[in-house]
Design a protein around this motif. Structure first.
Motif, mmCIF file in Angstrom:
data_model
loop_
_atom_site.group_PDB
_atom_site.id
_atom_site.type_symbol
_atom_site.label_atom_id
_atom_site.label_comp_id
_atom_site.label_asym_id
_atom_site.label_seq_id
_atom_site.Cartn_x
_atom_site.Cartn_y
_atom_site.Cartn_z
ATOM 1 N N MET A 1 0.809 -1.178 0.000
ATOM 2 C CA MET A 1 0.000 0.000 0.000
ATOM 3 C C MET A 1 0.867 1.263 0.000
ATOM 4 N N LEU A 2 1.844 1.249 0.851
ATOM 5 C CA LEU A 2 2.768 2.381 0.929
ATOM 6 C C LEU A 2 3.529 2.546 -0.388
ATOM 7 N N ASN A 3 3.804 1.437 -1.001
ATOM 8 C CA ASN A 3 4.534 1.457 -2.261
ATOM 9 C C ASN A 3 3.705 2.148 -3.352
ATOM 10 N N LYS A 4 2.382 1.945 -3.377
ATOM 11 C CA LYS A 4 1.506 2.583 -4.353
ATOM 12 C C LYS A 4 1.493 4.092 -4.163
ATOM 13 N N TYR A 5 1.468 4.524 -2.892
ATOM 14 C CA TYR A 5 1.468 5.968 -2.609
ATOM 15 C C TYR A 5 2.788 6.626 -3.039
ATOM 16 N N SER A 10 5.626 10.157 -6.517
ATOM 17 C CA SER A 10 6.791 10.382 -7.370
ATOM 18 C C SER A 10 6.353 10.706 -8.804
ATOM 19 N N PHE A 11 5.249 10.080 -9.254
ATOM 20 C CA PHE A 11 4.716 10.372 -10.579
ATOM 21 C C PHE A 11 4.208 11.813 -10.650
ATOM 22 N N ILE A 12 3.495 12.265 -9.651
ATOM 23 C CA ILE A 12 2.984 13.636 -9.599
ATOM 24 C C ILE A 12 4.141 14.629 -9.524
ATOM 25 N N LEU A 13 5.135 14.334 -8.714
ATOM 26 C CA LEU A 13 6.298 15.221 -8.591
ATOM 27 C C LEU A 13 7.089 15.293 -9.901
#
Length: 125
Positions: A1-5, A10-13
């Motif tokens: 779950m943490l990995n998805k966030y 990172s994608f948004i950044l």
């Protein structure tokens, strides 16, 4: 779950970083003109015995040959003896009655047999 966030953040950044790092197009409407000023130079060269003065007037520019406006004046009476225009490299006194005016030949080899090609003698009466 943490990995998805983390992947999502990172994608948004990376998208924010990509959109903000584009260079802006700068329009320069200020065009600067280079103005070359040509100053008139006046030289007074006395003859070897100081009886006459050679007055040279020419434009200070970077082009060769130089167009000299010359005149010879008697020192005591201030009377003009000779005047004219000469196109060349330089002018100087040779004797008290002659002026050596160096002509412009461009890039040439030195001609030891005919050195008279390199200058012209102007007689002052």
């Amino acid at each position: 779950m943490l990995n998805k966030y983390l992947v999502f953040i990172s994608f948004i950044l990376s998208i924010c970083l990509y959109t903000s790092c584009k260079s802006n197009k700068i329009d320069t409407t200020d065009k600067k003109e280079i103005v070359v000023q040509n100053n008139t130079i006046r030289k007074e060269i006395p003859s070897p015995d100081k009886s006459k003065i050679l007055v040279l007037e020419y434009l200070d520019k970077l082009e060769i040959p130089i167009s000299f406006n010359y005149k010879v004046i008697d020192s005591k009476s201030k009377k003009e003896l000779i005047s004219g225009v000469f196109s060349g490299v330089k002018m100087e006194w040779e004797t008290n009655t002659t002026i050596k005016a160096f002509t412009y030949l461009g890039i040439v080899e030195m001609d030891n047999e005919n050195p008279e090609k390199l200058y012209k003698i102007i007689k002052v009466e």
